[in-house]
Write an enzyme that holds these catalytic residues in place. Sequence first.
Site, PDB file in Angstrom:
ATOM      1  N   LYS A 168     -17.271  18.864  37.752  1.00  0.00           N
ATOM      2  CA  LYS A 168     -16.171  18.483  36.826  1.00  0.00           C
ATOM      3  C   LYS A 168     -16.500  18.736  35.367  1.00  0.00           C
ATOM      4  CE  LYS A 168     -18.475  14.946  38.593  1.00  0.00           C
ATOM      5  NZ  LYS A 168     -18.583  14.104  39.760  1.00  0.00           N
ATOM      6  N   GLY A 215     -24.471   6.797  47.628  1.00  0.00           N
ATOM      7  CA  GLY A 215     -24.355   8.202  47.209  1.00  0.00           C
ATOM      8  C   GLY A 215     -23.111   8.505  46.404  1.00  0.00           C
ATOM      9  N   GLU A 244     -11.431  22.199  43.784  1.00  0.00           N
ATOM     10  CA  GLU A 244     -10.749  20.985  44.273  1.00  0.00           C
ATOM     11  C   GLU A 244     -11.700  19.783  44.297  1.00  0.00           C
ATOM     12  OE1 GLU A 244      -7.191  20.712  45.486  1.00  0.00           O
ATOM     13  OE2 GLU A 244      -7.985  18.796  44.811  1.00  0.00           O
ATOM     14  N   GLY A 289     -12.631  13.664  44.546  1.00  0.00           N
ATOM     15  CA  GLY A 289     -13.317  13.843  45.833  1.00  0.00           C
ATOM     16  C   GLY A 289     -12.440  14.513  46.881  1.00  0.00           C
ATOM     17  N   LYS A 338     -12.578  14.616  34.628  1.00  0.00           N
ATOM     18  CA  LYS A 338     -11.555  14.836  35.668  1.00  0.00           C
ATOM     19  C   LYS A 338     -10.156  14.762  35.050  1.00  0.00           C
ATOM     20  CE  LYS A 338     -14.610  12.810  39.142  1.00  0.00           C
ATOM     21  NZ  LYS A 338     -15.054  11.545  39.722  1.00  0.00           N
ATOM     22  N   ASP A 343     -17.437  10.620  33.330  1.00  0.00           N
ATOM     23  CA  ASP A 343     -17.091  11.356  34.552  1.00  0.00           C
ATOM     24  C   ASP A 343     -15.556  11.384  34.724  1.00  0.00           C
ATOM     25  OD1 ASP A 343     -18.079  12.255  37.452  1.00  0.00           O
ATOM     26  OD2 ASP A 343     -16.455  10.828  37.722  1.00  0.00           O
ATOM     27  N   GLY A 387     -18.530  10.535  47.383  1.00  0.00           N
ATOM     28  CA  GLY A 387     -19.302  10.543  48.627  1.00  0.00           C
ATOM     29  C   GLY A 387     -19.368  11.944  49.204  1.00  0.00           C
TER      30      GLY A 387
HETATM   31  N1  HSE Z   1     -19.757   9.890  40.627  1.00  0.00           N
HETATM   32  C1  HSE Z   1     -18.472  10.373  40.990  1.00  0.00           C
HETATM   33  C2  HSE Z   1     -17.561   9.213  41.322  1.00  0.00           C
HETATM   34  C3  HSE Z   1     -18.595  11.308  42.167  1.00  0.00           C
HETATM   35  O1  HSE Z   1     -18.102   8.134  41.548  1.00  0.00           O
HETATM   36  O2  HSE Z   1     -16.351   9.360  41.339  1.00  0.00           O
HETATM   37  C4  HSE Z   1     -17.349  12.031  42.523  1.00  0.00           C
HETATM   38  O3  HSE Z   1     -16.926  12.854  41.471  1.00  0.00           O
END
Ligand code: HSE
Length: 338
Positions: free
Chosen positions: A97, A179, A121, A126, A197, A193, A294
């Site tokens: 991203k 994870g 995508e 996710g 996105k 993050d 995940g």
């Molecule tokens: N660390 C990110 C989240 C992973 O928790 O959304 C998926 O992009």
Amino acid sequence: MALRIGVVGFGTVGQSVARRLLDTPDPRVRLLRVCGRANGRERPAWLPRSVGWTTDFDALLAPDIDVVVELVGGIQPARSWLHRALIAGKSVVTANKQLVAEHGQELLALAARQQRTFRFEGAVAGGVPVVRAVEDGLAGDRLLGITGILNGTCNYILSRIERAGIPFDEALREAQELGYAEADPTADVDGFDARAKLAILCAIAFGVRVRTSDIECGSIASVTPDDFLRAGRHGCTIRQIASAERTEDGVVACVKPTLVPLDGPFARASGAQNVVAVRGELGGETVFTGQGAGGNPTAVAVLSDLFAVARRELSSVPAPAAAGAARKRGLALVPKYA
Ligand code: HSE
């Protein structure tokens, strides 16, 4: 006749993608080589000998690779690698991203010049196919706003604090064990993050480039179980909400912990779920939801992108269902797969 896949990055998502590629009976994709750079990781015992293992990215630029899948994350060296992959005539699939938010336009333009495909995508939400849904499914509308839960780690943490009454640090540890979190979880917790996105969604939904640094971020690190009790008294709960609105002058966007009504779609999102609500001039609100983080959910997005590349670049090869049906009828539609 199969697309020969090279994967760089062998963390949670890379391993899920590899396992899924090895398990899939789909003749359009074949995992040929893995570049496991991260932390000098060793070749895992479960990877069959038919799949090559390297720590040198250049091995994915060899003529026997058709598509490079990048699952390392971060801007560099991923940006240089993907430039080189496209210039070498590979198509590219990534879940990165930060890279797509900052350099997506340049990579898309290079892919177009090279007559190759660049897909991402897995970079947003996710396993929720929101990139394609907004790009294609809502292309007939003029989109006005996006509101979403775009970070699975934060949603996991907030819903655990809410439901189990545990402190932030404990919930974060759980999210890391599952994870969901980035290598540096402050990217999740402080909103960086989600804002990457959101910037990608703004480009797709509004056709406007929003710089990530222009998206204001607030952290969830100070949210406590008591905050949820106070929110509940007002019929609300707390979620990390990313929002963007089209305005006369461009786009206004931010990511921050926000009170949301208990009876709405955002409050219902628990665990690593993501929710994306898109508002259009004609169609009103459309909501997408599913697992936002995940290995396996993100692998779904990556595999779906690979099948999209296959549809474009192997257009003479039928999908397996069609091939199976054809074989049953005694027809040999599929020549011979390598
Ligand atoms: N660390 C990110 C989240 C992973 O928790 O959304 C998926 O992009």
